[in-house]
Each structure stands twice: as structure tokens, then as C-alpha cells.
Design an enzyme around this catalytic site. Structure first.
Site, PDB file in Angstrom:
ATOM      1  N   GLU A  38       0.851  -1.186   0.000  1.00  0.00           N
ATOM      2  CA  GLU A  38       0.000   0.000   0.000  1.00  0.00           C
ATOM      3  C   GLU A  38       0.884   1.232   0.000  1.00  0.00           C
ATOM      4  O   GLU A  38       1.924   1.277   0.656  1.00  0.00           O
ATOM      5  CB  GLU A  38      -0.928   0.025   1.215  1.00  0.00           C
ATOM      6  CG  GLU A  38      -1.771   1.294   1.275  1.00  0.00           C
ATOM      7  CD  GLU A  38      -3.090   1.112   2.007  1.00  0.00           C
ATOM      8  OE1 GLU A  38      -4.033   1.854   1.697  1.00  0.00           O
ATOM      9  OE2 GLU A  38      -3.174   0.233   2.869  1.00  0.00           O
ATOM     10  N   CYS A 228      -6.945   1.158   1.975  1.00  0.00           N
ATOM     11  CA  CYS A 228      -7.601   2.476   1.969  1.00  0.00           C
ATOM     12  C   CYS A 228      -7.169   3.303   0.765  1.00  0.00           C
ATOM     13  O   CYS A 228      -7.921   4.152   0.278  1.00  0.00           O
ATOM     14  CB  CYS A 228      -7.279   3.218   3.269  1.00  0.00           C
ATOM     15  SG  CYS A 228      -7.903   2.416   4.760  1.00  0.00           S
ATOM     16  N   ASN A 347     -12.350  -2.954  -0.243  1.00  0.00           N
ATOM     17  CA  ASN A 347     -11.421  -3.050   0.877  1.00  0.00           C
ATOM     18  C   ASN A 347     -12.142  -2.655   2.152  1.00  0.00           C
ATOM     19  O   ASN A 347     -12.612  -1.518   2.274  1.00  0.00           O
ATOM     20  CB  ASN A 347     -10.223  -2.120   0.686  1.00  0.00           C
ATOM     21  CG  ASN A 347      -9.367  -2.034   1.943  1.00  0.00           C
ATOM     22  OD1 ASN A 347      -8.709  -2.992   2.329  1.00  0.00           O
ATOM     23  ND2 ASN A 347      -9.423  -0.891   2.635  1.00  0.00           N
ATOM     24  N   GLU A 348     -12.276  -3.598   3.075  1.00  0.00           N
ATOM     25  CA  GLU A 348     -12.907  -3.334   4.372  1.00  0.00           C
ATOM     26  C   GLU A 348     -14.281  -2.683   4.203  1.00  0.00           C
ATOM     27  O   GLU A 348     -14.659  -1.776   4.940  1.00  0.00           O
ATOM     28  CB  GLU A 348     -11.995  -2.462   5.234  1.00  0.00           C
ATOM     29  CG  GLU A 348     -10.648  -3.105   5.530  1.00  0.00           C
ATOM     30  CD  GLU A 348      -9.746  -2.288   6.429  1.00  0.00           C
ATOM     31  OE1 GLU A 348      -8.823  -2.873   7.033  1.00  0.00           O
ATOM     32  OE2 GLU A 348      -9.947  -1.059   6.532  1.00  0.00           O
TER      33      GLU A 348
END
Length: 806
Positions: A38, A228, A347-348
Site C-alpha cells: 500500500e 484504503c 477493501n474493508e
């Protein structure tokens, strides 16, 4: 007296592990260990991505040219006049009032100049005023002494790219880049780039030392471009948009990586990520934005452009060179397809609560999945589950899914306690991808990550291996941090402009990747459980509440009073810590409802394995209820029964060991002001039962910890046996391994160990905690005995005697 939730003395004798090579479990996935990259902490820009010039396109700040400063009497300013192209929104205007003045760039907290190293320089320049002089560009010390220079001529009133090679004639870890005018005049510059030699000599490539550290982990896959980072902040334009990351760097606009506090150049773009996967000999796992991000949602009826964008990305990566996007890939230097094998949808983005980041996740997932499989039926699809708020995430829909992505940022003690977590998952069940995990609970890992936290991760990974039938993929997170931008403070590789080091967590990942078997072998344990002791101080407390307590008592296992307090006498047997405590009408009162945590302890500690505590409690005012404290050692080690906690909505047992906080048996419950509650807590070893007004409201059996954590696997078609053993505490442990159906020819041991739980690696001591070399060990017969050192991961590799030929 300190809390001893788990006794750590190994004086009880040997831990015995029986291993029969014929008693096998599941096959271990060849894709078990991979990487999660990331763009965080300047992991890419200023890190793995080898570009040395910071803010090369002058887009980082709309007001001033960050990381650039004038040299001498020159003046510099951002300009939007006659820009290079539509991707660039600013250039830099330089006005030189004297020869030898201009501009300099400090790079990402310094530029590393290495004697004899050649750097590739490129930049664009024009002069609207007709400047005809030359430019001097190169590396310099912070005091302006030249390290390597190039002189360039031929500036016109049109944008023109200049390139040069600069060879450093001295070492400097904090060099600067300078561009100066040889005469007075003015000009505009843009997209100033300086590259050192790169990993595998790729253009626009990776920093070799950091890329080599990744290669040394032998990753089976790389999840990219982030978590994120994929979602973006406030609008989808601030998410990773793959099409704008292709082509020459001067055609890439970059985007705002506002989640992590800086702008991304997108120099490390979609093509470079795919090339990195190929160079690391790893499958690609592409994370796709499905219209959910930080503080924005793309409506369901507007998803089709995102679906098509994803399909275009897959065609660029996997399509033939004759396809539309395959031709673009070939034009970018890679005619053969890359290999995206996995796609993660979101993502999440699948929380159980009403988080906007989870809006209609299951429906979005189904739309994207259907589109992928219609064109790429072999693709493996990964779905999201809850990423926080529960240790038991779930797939709460009926859509098929290949893997569920679980995330756990916990403490090392949580990971010890969850060694058997996956033992209890249903079979058959969903395959699990542990996409993000780390022992990074605040206050538990030192500064960079200790041997103790890394050993917690090792135990958790061993738990994955022993459940290889459902734990199919895993990746630690995050990988990188620049020492000058530690937005996320727990990472496995630290770097500056010139140096890098791995944390103990890095070496755990390396050891597991290099010592991953093919087939689980079952282990029987004997004399390996540690006794649980809940001794310590006992008391009462409140949280943002005023309350009174009466008739406090501690009884031993036979029902005899150890302590009995009516609060009719003085309070010298009580020690308050926070709040306003006083005696009132045979009650003990904490009267400050604004005190977050008010607690008071009976001075005589409880030194029993079996006991009970009783007390009457009455809420006067405030937001919550009561705390019944026991087994209290200090602020990092304690138990309390929280009655009316979480905004007066629930009761639960809360346990902290070494700062690692775990909640057990949470049940709905509210405390009424003015009502007296009769509270009873019974402790029998690790079994805790609590009742309120005679009604059972708590029943917990704390998990027993092992003295040593172990697993075993076969490798190389059964010719090698790999045994991993972790001693997570500060005393040596005697171990015996009893083997069956595996006659040993020779054995070797490799260890990651350190004398103190807080030992960690730093820039000053980068190799304080590193693996030992493989050392031969003596093996006689079917038993192997040895002593595990404190705080150690131990890898035992045994080779089987070759069966004699007939």
C-alpha cells in the site's frame, strides 16, 4: 502483587511433542504467504519507487513549490502559463538574476549519492523570453559542493525534454539536486526526474535494496495497490485510477493520497505493479474499488463505468496483445500478458454496522463478480468481511466467494490466544485470506516492533498452517515506512534515502516463507499447558459515573471470609486511584461522575486460585454503571467485570495482559439509577462466573496458554520434516520431540531469538534481532531433546534416511 494470568515458569518439566509422519492433515497452499503493498508512509514515492526527486511535477501544493528552494538570488514561483500537457497543472518558473543561480530539490528527506554510481536525469524546459544560455544540473552536497554535474544546451520557446547521465564522484547520504542557469534569464521547468540504477534495470523502476528485501520473502502473490489507498478520500477521483497511471511519467497527473497525507505521483502505476509482481515471481492480486470509499459512495445505478474500468484493467493485464488494452500493454513494453490471478472486490467494505463504506456491499459484490467471471471464469474472487469490531467476521449473504479477507491488528498476546482460532471454523467452510495482520496494539510493540510482537505473529501464522485446509493465503501489513513519515508506526521494513532494515516481523515472514511445508503433520502435546492464576488485587470502580458500594467481601474456595468490609470504620484498608472516594452511611462512594475511570482497591491482595467477591452496588448518576476489579497487577495487567458499560448498554469481562485488551461474554444490560444490585463473582482457576441479583450474567473460561507453540509439516515429497517451535517468554524451555515413521538422517536448527522481550532493530542497530545460520543438531534415534532459548522462534529441519534399494 502483579497479575499472573498465565504462569511463565517452565520448571514443571519438559514439553513433549509426538509427531507421526503418517498422521497427516491438509495440504498447505503453495500460495500461503504473499505481500500486501500500500502507498502509505511513503512506501512507494520516496521508498520502493526509485525516483529521487520529490514533487517532480510541482503538483504537491497549489501555493508553493514544496521540496524546491531557490539557489542564490534566483526567484522561483509556480506557473500555469503554457503548460506541458493536460496532465500537468503547474510548472516552475525560474528567474536567475545572476549566473549560477537557480533551484534545488532535497528529495525525500535527502538524496543518496554513491561514488561511481550513474544517475539518469530527465526534465522538460522552455523559455518564453528566449533564454539561450546553458543549464547546469547535478548532485551537490548540502553546502553546494558538486558531486556530479551535466551541462545542457539548446533551450527554445517550446517545451523540450532534456536527458543526461550524472556520475557521482563521492558518497553523500543527504545530497541535493540542483538546476542552475549559466547566464541571467528565466525559464520554466516541469517533470524533473532523477533515477539511480533500478531493480532488474527496469525503466521507471524500483529501488534495488528494498525490492531485493521483498524478493527474499519469496512471495507467492502481491496484493496491490493497497487497502484504503484503493478507496480514496472524499471522492473517487482521489482513489487509484489505473488508466491515468499508464504511459510516460509526464503524462501521469498523479492523485491526492489524502488518506495517508500526501500526493501520489502514480509513477508506481498499474503497469509497474504488474511488472513488480512478475519480477518477484508472484501472482498479482488486484484490489478493485466498487464505488465505496472514505466519505463518499457511488450510487448503485452509477456502477457500470466502474465495472467496465475493472474489466479494462483485467484486459490490460491478462488479455492478448491483439486486444485493445493488450495492444497498449505491448506498446508499453510488455507484449506477453501479465498474470492477475486474484481480484478483491472492495477493501474493508462489509461492516456489520451502518458504516457508509459498506453500503449495499453484497449487491455490489455480486455485480462485479458476475462481470468478471463472464469474461475470466478462472479468476479467483475475494470478498470483504468485517475488518473491525469483532473477532468472528462473517459472510452474510448467499453469493459464492473463493476467499474471505480477514484483517486483525491486535497484540502479540491476542495472537497467542488465537493459535487455535481456525481450529473452530466450520468444515466445509469458506477459504480464508488473512489479508492484513500485525501484532501492533498500541503500547505493546516498542517503537519499531519487538521480538515479542514478532513471536506473536509467528504463533498466529503457525495457527494458519495447522489449518491449511481453510487458511489458504496470508499477507502481513503494512510493508514499508520511511523513517521520516511514520503515519502507520508498525511496519516490517524501515528505510531512509540511503539505508534500510527489517524488523523482527520481517524475519519471521522470511523464515516462514523459506520453511513452508507441503503437508500438515499432526502433533500430540503433553505437559505443555501453563496453569492459569488470577491472583492480584481486588476492588471496585466506575466509568463516568457516580456510585456507591456496600457489603464488599472476598471469600476463599471453602466460603470462608478473606475480607469483609461494611465501611462503618475508617477507610485505611482501601487505596483509591482516581475519582472522589468517601465514606457515607456504611457505603463507599465515588461521587465524581465526570471521572473517566475511578477505582479503589482493597489493600490485601488475593493470593488464591479459587475465590469469590460479593458487593452491593448502586448507581447515583452518570453515563454508565460499575466495575468489579480483580486479578489487578498494574495498568497493563488486570481483569474487570464491566457492568453497564458501552454507554450503559452491556456487561462483559475485560482482560488486559501486557496491555493487550480482550472482551469476553458481552451481554445486553443497563443499570438503573437508584437501584441496588447484588453482584457476585466466582473465580476457579480460569473459570469466571458472575451473577447480578442471582441471575447469571457472566460465564467465561479463559483460554489456556501453551508453554511452547509448535506445528509440523512435510516437504520435498515427504523427505523432509519441518518443525516450528516458539518460546514466547523470557525463560528457557526444555522440549522433547518423539518421532514415528520418520527415521532421521540429519537435522538442522535455525533460530530467531533475543534475550529481552523489548529487543528490536533500529537504524543504529539494524541486525540486533536476525536469524541465526542453519546449524546441525545431534539426532539419535526417534527422540530429540533440546532447550529452547527465551523469546525464540526455532525452525527444525529433519531429513529422512533414504530407503535402501531392493
Amino acid at each position: 502483587m502483579m497479575l499472573l494470568l498465565f504462569a511463565v515458569s517452565h520448571s514443571k518439566g519438559q514439553s513433549v511433542f509426538s509427531i507421526d509422519a503418517l498422521q497427516q492433515g491438509a495440504a498447505i497452499s503453495p500460495s500461503l504467504y504473499g505481500l500486501f503493498f500500500e502507498e502509505i508512509n511513503h512506501a512507494g514515492d520516496g521508498g520502493l519507487y526509485a525516483e529521487l526527486i520529490r514533487n517532480r511535477s510541482f503538483e504537491d501544493n497549489e501555493v508553493q513549490p514544496e521540496s524546491w528552494e531557490a539557489v542564490g538570488s534566483a526567484t522561483i514561483a509556480l506557473t500555469q502559463d503554457c503548460l506541458l500537457n493536460s496532465a500537468q497543472h503547474y510548472a516552475l518558473c525560474i528567474i536567475a538574476t545572476a549566473p549560477g543561480t537557480g533551484v534545488q530539490n532535497t528529495g525525500y528527506w535527502g538524496i543518496h549519492a554513491v561514488k561511481g554510481r550513474t544517475y539518469r536525469l530527465s526534465f522538460w524546459v522552455r523559455s518564453a523570453s528566449g533564454y539561450k544560455g546553458g543549464i547546469t544540473a547535478g548532485l551537490y552536497t548540502a553546502f553546494g559542493q558538486p558531486i556530479g554535474e551535466a551541462r545542457l544546451y539548446g533551450i527554445t520557446d517550446k517545451w523540450k525534454q532534456f536527458t543526461a547521465r550524472i556520475t557521482a564522484d563521492k558518497d553523500d547520504e543527504s545530497a541535493v539536486f540542483r538546476l542552475t542557469l549559466q547566464q541571467t534569464g528565466d525559464l520554466d521547468i516541469d517533470v524533473v526526474s532523477l533515477f539511480p540504477p533500478t531493480f532488474k534495470n527496469r525503466p521507471n523502476g524500483l529501488r534495488p535494496d528494498l525490492a531485493q528485501m521483498l524478493l527474499d520473502l519469496k512471495p507467492a502473490f502481491v496484493r496491490f495497490p493497497g487497502g484504503c489507498y484503493v478507496e480514496g478520500e472524499n471522492a473517487i477521483k482521489n482513489a487509484f485510477r489505473w488508466k491515468t497511471t499508464l504511459g510516460p511519467i509526464h503524462e501521469r497527473p498523479g492523485h491526492g493520497n489524502y488518506t495517508w497525507g500526501y500526493r501520489s505521483t502514480d509513477g508506481l502505476g498499474f503497469h509497474e505493479y504488474l511488472q513488480m509482481c512478475e519480477d518477484l515471481e508472484a501472482d498479482a492480486l488486484f484490489v478493485v474499488n466498487i464505488g465505496l470509499g472514505h466519505n463518499y459512495v457511488v450510487p448503485m445505478d452509477s456502477l457500470q463505468p466502474l465495472v467496465q474500468d475493472m474489466l479494462d484493467a483485467l484486459e490490460y493485464a491478462n488479455g492478448p496483445a491483439t486486444s485493445f488494452y493488450g495492444r497498449i500493454r505491448a506498446r508499453n513494453g510488455h507484449p506477453a500478458p501479465f498474470r492477475i490471478r486474484y481480484v478483491e472486490l472492495g477493501n474493508e467494505n462489509y461492516q456489520a454496522d451502518s458504516d457508509a463504506r459498506s453500503e449495499n456491499y453484497a449487491d455490489r459484490y455480486a455485480i462485479f463478480r458476475k462481470a468478471i467471471l463472464e469474461k475470466y471464469p478462472e479468476m479467483k474472487i475475494i470478498g470483504n468481511v468485517e475488518a473491525w469490531g469483532t473477532d468472528h467476521p462473517s459472510w452474510r449473504n448467499s453469493h459464492p466467494v473463493d476467499f474471505l479477507d480477514e484483517h486483525y491488528y491486535k497484540s502479540h498476546t491476542w495472537m497467542l490466544d488465537n493459535f487455535t482460532k481456525y481450529d473452530h471454523y466450520p468444515r466445509p467452510g469458506h477459504a480464508i485470506y488473512n489479508g492484513e495482520y500485525a501484532a501492533n496494539a498500541p503500547g505493546t510493540y516498542g517503537r519499531n516492533g519487538t521480538i515479542e510482537s514478532a513471536l506473536g505473529e509467528a504463533v498466529y501464522m503457525m495457527g494458519m498452517e495447522r489449518n491449511a485446509d481453510i487458511c489458504r493465503m496470508a499477507s502481513f501489513a503494512p510493508i514499508f515506512t520511511h523513517e521520516s513519515d511514520r503515519a502507520w508506526d508498525y511496519d516490517m521494513i524501515h528505510h531512509t534515502a540511503s539505508r534500510s532494515f527489517g524488523t523482527p516481523s520481517y524475519y519471521v515472514q522470511q523464515l516462514f516463507a523459506h520453511n513452508k511445508g507441503d503437508q500438515v503433520v499432526l502433533i500430540e502435546e503433553k505437559d505443555n499447558l501453563l496453569p492459569i492464576s488470577l491472583s492480584g488485587r481486588a476492588g471496585v470502580g466506575t466509568w463516568l459515573t457516580a456510585a456507591q458500594f456496600s457489603d464488599f467481601a472476598i471469600l476463599d474456595g471453602e466460603g470462608l471470609f478473606v475480607a469483609k468490609e461494611s465501611y462503618s470504620a475508617d477507610l485505611d484498608r482501601w487505596e483509591p486511584m482516581g475519582g472522589m472516594w468517601q465514606q457515607a452511611k456504611q457505603a463507599y462512594c465515588q461521587s465524581d461522575e465526570k471521572q473517566q475511570l475511578g477505582k479503589s482497591f482493597y489493600v490485601q491482595p488475593v493470593a488464591l486460585d479459587r475465590y469469590e467477591i460479593t458487593v452491593n452496588a448502586r448507581k447515583q448518576s452518570g453515563q454508565e454503571g460499575f466495575l468489579l476489579l480483580f486479578a489487578y497487577g498494574d495498568e497493563q495487567n488486570y481483569c474487570w467485570w464491566n457492568i453497564g458499560g458501552w454507554g450503559n448498554t452491556a456487561s462483559a469481562l475485560e482482560v488486559s495482559v501486557g496491555g493487550s485488551h480482550t472482551i469476553y461474554d458481552r451481554r445486553p444490560f443497563s443499570v438503573e439509577p437508584g437501584r441496588t444490585y447484588q453482584i457476585r463473582l466466582q473465580v476457579d482457576g480460569g473459570h469466571i462466573v458472575g451473577s447480578i441479583d442471582g441471575r447469571e450474567m457472566l460465564n467465561v473460561v479463559l483460554p489456556s496458554r501453551r508453554a511452547v507453540y509448535a506445528n509440523a509439516s512435510l516437504a520435498k515429497e515427504g523427505s523432509e520434516l519441518i518443525v516450528k517451535l516458539v518460546n514466547p517468554v523470557g525463560t528457557p524451555c526444555s522440549v522433547r520431540i518423539d518421532l514415528a515413521h520418520f527415521p532421521v538422517a540429519e537435522g538442522y536448527m535455525q533460530q530467531l531469538k533475543s534475550a529481552h522481550s523489548t529487543d528490536e532493530n533500529t537504524l543504529e542497530e539494524p541486525r540486533k534481532v536476525v536469524p541465526t545460520a542453519m546449524e546441525p543438531i545431534q539426532v539419535e534415534g526417534a527422540q530429540i531433546s533440546f532447550t529452547l532459548p527465551p523469546y525464540s522462534l526455532n525452525i527444525l529441519r529433519l531429513t529422512k534416511i533414504k530407503e535402501s534399494l531392493p
